[in-house]
Design a protein around this motif. Sequence first.
Motif, PDB file in Angstrom:
ATOM      1  N   THR A 169      10.241   7.757   3.303  1.00  0.00           N
ATOM      2  CA  THR A 169       9.753   8.209   2.005  1.00  0.00           C
ATOM      3  C   THR A 169       8.589   7.357   1.511  1.00  0.00           C
ATOM      4  O   THR A 169       7.563   7.879   1.058  1.00  0.00           O
ATOM      5  N   THR A 170       8.739   6.044   1.598  1.00  0.00           N
ATOM      6  CA  THR A 170       7.728   5.157   1.029  1.00  0.00           C
ATOM      7  C   THR A 170       6.496   4.999   1.913  1.00  0.00           C
ATOM      8  O   THR A 170       5.380   4.892   1.403  1.00  0.00           O
ATOM      9  N   VAL A 174       5.280   9.684   0.664  1.00  0.00           N
ATOM     10  CA  VAL A 174       4.523   9.459  -0.577  1.00  0.00           C
ATOM     11  C   VAL A 174       3.023   9.307  -0.300  1.00  0.00           C
ATOM     12  O   VAL A 174       2.201   9.954  -0.971  1.00  0.00           O
ATOM     13  N   PRO A 175       2.581   8.493   0.667  1.00  0.00           N
ATOM     14  CA  PRO A 175       1.141   8.458   0.960  1.00  0.00           C
ATOM     15  C   PRO A 175       0.602   9.800   1.443  1.00  0.00           C
ATOM     16  O   PRO A 175      -0.557  10.137   1.186  1.00  0.00           O
ATOM     17  N   LYS A 178      -0.523  12.101  -1.426  1.00  0.00           N
ATOM     18  CA  LYS A 178      -1.807  11.760  -2.051  1.00  0.00           C
ATOM     19  C   LYS A 178      -2.958  11.891  -1.072  1.00  0.00           C
ATOM     20  O   LYS A 178      -4.009  12.469  -1.395  1.00  0.00           O
ATOM     21  N   MET A 202      -2.369   3.039  -0.772  1.00  0.00           N
ATOM     22  CA  MET A 202      -1.269   3.879  -1.257  1.00  0.00           C
ATOM     23  C   MET A 202       0.045   3.479  -0.607  1.00  0.00           C
ATOM     24  O   MET A 202       1.099   3.478  -1.266  1.00  0.00           O
ATOM     25  N   ILE A 203       0.029   3.127   0.669  1.00  0.00           N
ATOM     26  CA  ILE A 203       1.248   2.658   1.336  1.00  0.00           C
ATOM     27  C   ILE A 203       1.747   1.367   0.685  1.00  0.00           C
ATOM     28  O   ILE A 203       2.957   1.218   0.404  1.00  0.00           O
ATOM     29  N   SER A 206       3.263   2.117  -2.705  1.00  0.00           N
ATOM     30  CA  SER A 206       4.538   2.810  -2.581  1.00  0.00           C
ATOM     31  C   SER A 206       5.654   1.841  -2.198  1.00  0.00           C
ATOM     32  O   SER A 206       6.756   1.879  -2.772  1.00  0.00           O
ATOM     33  N   ALA A 210       8.791   0.653  -4.568  1.00  0.00           N
ATOM     34  CA  ALA A 210      10.163   0.847  -4.085  1.00  0.00           C
ATOM     35  C   ALA A 210      10.967  -0.447  -4.171  1.00  0.00           C
ATOM     36  O   ALA A 210      12.148  -0.440  -4.567  1.00  0.00           O
ATOM     37  N   TYR A 237      10.704   4.957 -10.165  1.00  0.00           N
ATOM     38  CA  TYR A 237       9.840   4.943  -8.979  1.00  0.00           C
ATOM     39  C   TYR A 237       8.983   6.195  -8.908  1.00  0.00           C
ATOM     40  O   TYR A 237       7.778   6.124  -8.640  1.00  0.00           O
ATOM     41  N   VAL A 241       4.913   6.349  -9.098  1.00  0.00           N
ATOM     42  CA  VAL A 241       4.137   6.947  -8.016  1.00  0.00           C
ATOM     43  C   VAL A 241       3.194   8.020  -8.565  1.00  0.00           C
ATOM     44  O   VAL A 241       2.033   8.129  -8.138  1.00  0.00           O
ATOM     45  N   CYS A 245      -0.848   8.030  -8.199  1.00  0.00           N
ATOM     46  CA  CYS A 245      -1.596   9.144  -7.618  1.00  0.00           C
ATOM     47  C   CYS A 245      -2.683   9.642  -8.564  1.00  0.00           C
ATOM     48  O   CYS A 245      -3.753  10.081  -8.117  1.00  0.00           O
TER      49      CYS A 245
END
Length: 315
Positions: A169-170, A174-175, A178, A202-203, A206, A210, A237, A241, A245
């Motif tokens: 997920t993280t 999530v990246p 975006k 972004m990673i 995230s 987290a 969270y 996020v 974004c």
Amino acid sequence: MRASGSSPASAVSPAPAPTAVTDASTVRTLLVHGMIAGLLAGLCAFLPAYAAGEPPVRDSIALEETRSAASAHEPSAHEPSAHEPSAHEPSAHGAAAHGAAAPEQKEEEAEEELVSRPVQSTFGLATGVLVYGVAIGGIASLVFAVSLGRTGRFRPRTTAALVAGAAFTTVCLVPFLKYPATPPAVGNPDTIGKRTALFFLMIALSVLLAVIAVIVGRRLAPRLGNWSASVVAGGGYVLAVVVACLVLPANSDAVAADFPAALLWEFRLASLGVQALLWTAFGLIFGALAERALAERAPAERAPAPSRDAVRPAP
């Protein structure tokens, strides 16, 4: 006549809570098992990556080569007409020199591709997937060692599944929302550095958010309970996020406007699907290996040390 003995309720004792990993030898064992599980997960993901991801990559490269060839054959606006002599018209000697240099230029362009496309799509893809699997397996095993026994009364298999799901997920999902993946040879090559930096930023955001959510959830658990604290931390969270974004810039030049949308999303879905398969396989394989390794070490850790008065020499 009533049978003596313990009742059925007392006969089945609850499973003991897993203890936190503290000694270096156990961490080393988990690290090795994580790298092995990552290698096996990479093997599981290679064939789907080749079958689902390679066709859109091949089509994207072919489309880019077709466009480059078409643009190279278009007459330039600054090219002199056949009826208008140019002031910079080359002499016969210059034309001969240019003709002699043309074969050398073609040879240099042919030598630029050090690795052929078939090798890249087979051995190159396999090497990349396997190395990536080993790397993420080692990192995830260390996260597992820190999380086991500290984030709840979960068995090693459950903890491994939670770590794999949180990592996917993280680090991936999530990246991807975006800055989704784009096929090679697509987009402006001058912005590759900027797009790569934004993706890794972004990673990092995230993962950092987290970690903060986990810390906040643990602080709120004594007052709100585990379930309510998890919901509050997860909602925070997601909100953070969304804000990230909205703040980070978008990739306006990542894909050309006339690029086929079907081909683009075929590549993106294949990329995300391969990541999901790799993390799922890792969670299942590493959970089994870690639970077995920890079960083998548990009896030795629970065995009492022999006292000095247990064995005395005979007088």
